[in-house]
Design a protein around this motif. Structure first.
Motif, short mmCIF file in Angstrom:
data_model
loop_
_atom_site.label_atom_id
_atom_site.label_comp_id
_atom_site.label_asym_id
_atom_site.label_seq_id
_atom_site.Cartn_x
_atom_site.Cartn_y
_atom_site.Cartn_z
N LEU A 365 -0.67 -1.74 11.52
CA LEU A 365 0.49 -0.75 10.21
C LEU A 365 0.13 -1.39 9.16
N PHE A 366 1.11 -2.61 8.59
CA PHE A 366 1.26 -3.52 7.60
C PHE A 366 -0.19 -3.62 6.94
N ALA A 367 -2.02 -3.85 7.84
CA ALA A 367 -2.71 -4.14 7.29
C ALA A 367 -2.83 -2.49 6.11
N VAL A 368 -2.84 -2.02 7.04
CA VAL A 368 -2.95 -0.30 6.45
C VAL A 368 -2.59 -0.42 5.34
N LEU A 369 -0.97 -0.65 5.39
CA LEU A 369 -0.17 -0.93 3.98
C LEU A 369 -0.91 -1.53 3.00
N ALA A 370 -1.58 -2.63 3.47
CA ALA A 370 -2.16 -3.64 2.77
C ALA A 370 -3.49 -3.08 1.36
N ASN A 371 -4.12 -2.00 2.51
CA ASN A 371 -5.03 -1.43 2.15
C ASN A 371 -4.58 -0.39 1.14
N GLU A 372 -3.76 -0.03 1.07
CA GLU A 372 -3.19 1.87 0.30
C GLU A 372 -2.83 0.81 -0.97
N CYS A 373 -1.94 -0.32 -0.43
CA CYS A 373 -1.65 -1.18 -2.03
C CYS A 373 -3.02 -1.12 -3.07
N LEU A 374 -3.66 -1.61 -2.06
CA LEU A 374 -5.59 -2.08 -2.85
C LEU A 374 -6.20 -1.13 -3.49
N VAL A 375 -6.07 -0.04 -2.60
CA VAL A 375 -7.12 1.08 -2.52
C VAL A 375 -7.16 2.54 -2.60
N GLY A 376 -5.69 2.78 -2.16
CA GLY A 376 -4.96 3.96 -2.07
C GLY A 376 -4.74 4.43 -3.53
N GLY A 377 -3.66 6.20 -3.18
CA GLY A 377 -2.32 6.57 -4.25
C GLY A 377 -2.40 6.59 -3.71
N LYS A 378 -1.11 7.29 -4.36
CA LYS A 378 0.65 7.34 -3.31
C LYS A 378 0.45 8.37 -2.48
N GLN A 379 1.06 8.60 -1.21
CA GLN A 379 1.58 8.50 0.17
C GLN A 379 1.77 10.41 -0.71
N LYS A 380 1.95 11.24 0.35
CA LYS A 380 2.07 12.94 -0.33
C LYS A 380 2.89 12.70 0.41
N PHE A 381 4.21 12.34 0.38
CA PHE A 381 5.62 12.58 1.25
C PHE A 381 6.19 12.28 -0.47
N SER A 382 6.80 13.61 -0.90
CA SER A 382 8.30 13.39 -2.23
C SER A 382 9.03 12.07 -2.00
N ASN A 383 9.27 12.47 -3.28
CA ASN A 383 10.28 11.29 -3.79
C ASN A 383 11.46 11.62 -3.36
#
Length: 400
Positions: A365-383
């Motif tokens: 799951l931390f590998a996934v978070l790193a991938n999101e840091c590199l290529v993802g956008g903001k998650q669809k969760f509301s701030n």
């Protein structure tokens, strides 16, 4: 453009990325090292777990960390020295893994490091008006990057807190991206030192997803074994707990903490649920003379009951969901059997049924978070939503 920025651009532009995810939990048993290949981002994230191992910590390593772990009063010099030292040690462990896997540093794009939590302190725990939520993980990312020669993303929890969360549990982000399914409602139950879960509705609605700590998983049981049985780190096969009997007075006393009355989401840690907590409950219930077996049986039931209660609260209006378990607690047969007995109509599987080794899940799951840091956008969760801000997390450390 600085060469470092170009490097990140080139990694992000690849069709897939090789990321080493690291997890070192509150059990302090070892460093989970998961080599993953990731493509895509968000709900289109694809992942393959290429290699996984747990590098056992030495007795010396454990002793050094335990000296500052989950304590309000510690030697500040020791914390200062341990921060880079753990980063270097984790780097050496990765280098050993790469050698065993016959890989070079250049074969890996990114390291995603959780670090080592030494104190978790949400506002609801400290209750000091002028301070907010806080948590501290040590194991410096710069030292890890330099030791391995691999760009490192670390310190994920601070952005979560800065955006209004409590810094935990972060599993909700990876759980949502990897394990959401239109075929079934899912509960991703992780039983580490602290037990936590993520609710994933089959609607895939990010606003309906939530994650929360439950309470103690293995932490109190492991601490009791380590104190009274030198050289042992956990109750293997639940042997001691199975030999004892549950003390209802002690069990009732253990359940009285105000944490359990709080609404989800909430976070906690060994700062609350520890041997001091057990001693206080024994004093309150007049059970100081219990045998070790009876105490372990009661602690086991305590963890099971709180997990069962959290699941029942979450699914009170549902009759169709599947539990996918992970973490060290899945190897505790008594704990797992108690959960299943209390939920006889619920299918309890592990993340192995979803293609991810349950012991590797948190590192993945931390590998996934790193991938999101590199290529993802903001998650669809509301701030504006409590506990799950829609943010990208992680700080980047270059190797040179």
């Amino acid at each position: 453009m600085h060469s470092h920025i170009q490097q990140l651009f080139d990694i992000a532009a690849k069709p897939s990325r090789k990321v080493i995810g690291l997890m070192s939990g509150t059990s302090l048993d070892g460093l989970d090292v998961a080599l993953c290949e990731l493509c895509g981002d968000g709900l289109d994230t694809g992942i393959r777990l290429l290699q996984f191992t747990t590098v056992d910590y030495t007795a010396d390593y454990k002793q050094r960390v335990k000296a500052v772990f989950s304590k309000r009063d510690v030697d500040l010099q020791a914390v200062t020295l341990l921060n880079p030292w753990i980063g270097i040690e984790h780097g050496r462990m990765i280098n050993q893994c790469l050698e065993q896997w016959q890989l070079k540093a250049a074969d890996v794009d990114i390291i995603a490091s959780h670090g080592q939590t030494i104190f978790h302190c949400p506002k609801r725990q400290h209750n000091i008006a002028e301070y907010g939520n806080a948590t501290l993980q040590i194991g410096d990312g710069d030292h890890l990057a330099v030791t391995t020669g691999i760009t490192t993303i670390s310190d994920f929890r601070q952005k979560h807190i800065a955006a209004g969360g409590e810094g935990a549990p972060l599993a909700v982000y990876g759980d949502y991206l990897l394990f959401s399914s239109r075929d079934e409602n899912r509960i991703m139950l992780n039983i580490g030192g602290i037990a936590n879960f993520t609710w994933l509705p089959q609607t895939l609605d990010a606003e309906a997803v939530f994650s929360s700590d439950i309470g103690p998983g293995n932490t109190m049981m492991d601490a009791f074994i380590q104190k009274h049985y030198p050289g042992k780190y956990f109750d293997k096969d639940s042997a001691l707990a199975k030999a004892g009997s549950v003390s209802e007075p002690l069990l009732n006393a253990l359940k009285q903490d105000g944490f359990f009355a709080l609404n989800f989401p909430k976070t906690t840690g060994p700062e609350v649920f520890n041997l001091g907590y057990l001693a206080k409950a024994q004093q309150q219930s007049g059970t100081e003379a219990l045998s070790h077996g009876d105490i372990m049986a009661t602690l086991n039931r305590f963890s099971a009951d709180m997990i069962i209660s959290a699941i029942q609260q979450t699914t009170a209006q549902l009759d169709n969901f599947v539990i996918y378990a992970s973490g060290g607690g899945i190897h505790n047969p008594l704990l797992m059997s108690q959960i299943q007995q209390a939920l006889p109509d619920v299918s309890i599987k592990t993340t192995a049924d979803l293609g991810i080794n349950p012991d590797a899940k948190e590192a993945v799951l931390f590998a996934v978070l790193a991938n999101e840091c590199l290529v993802g956008g903001k998650q669809k969760f509301s701030n504006a939503r409590e506990g799950i801000p829609g943010v990208t997390m992680g700080k980047i450390s270059f190797a040179d």
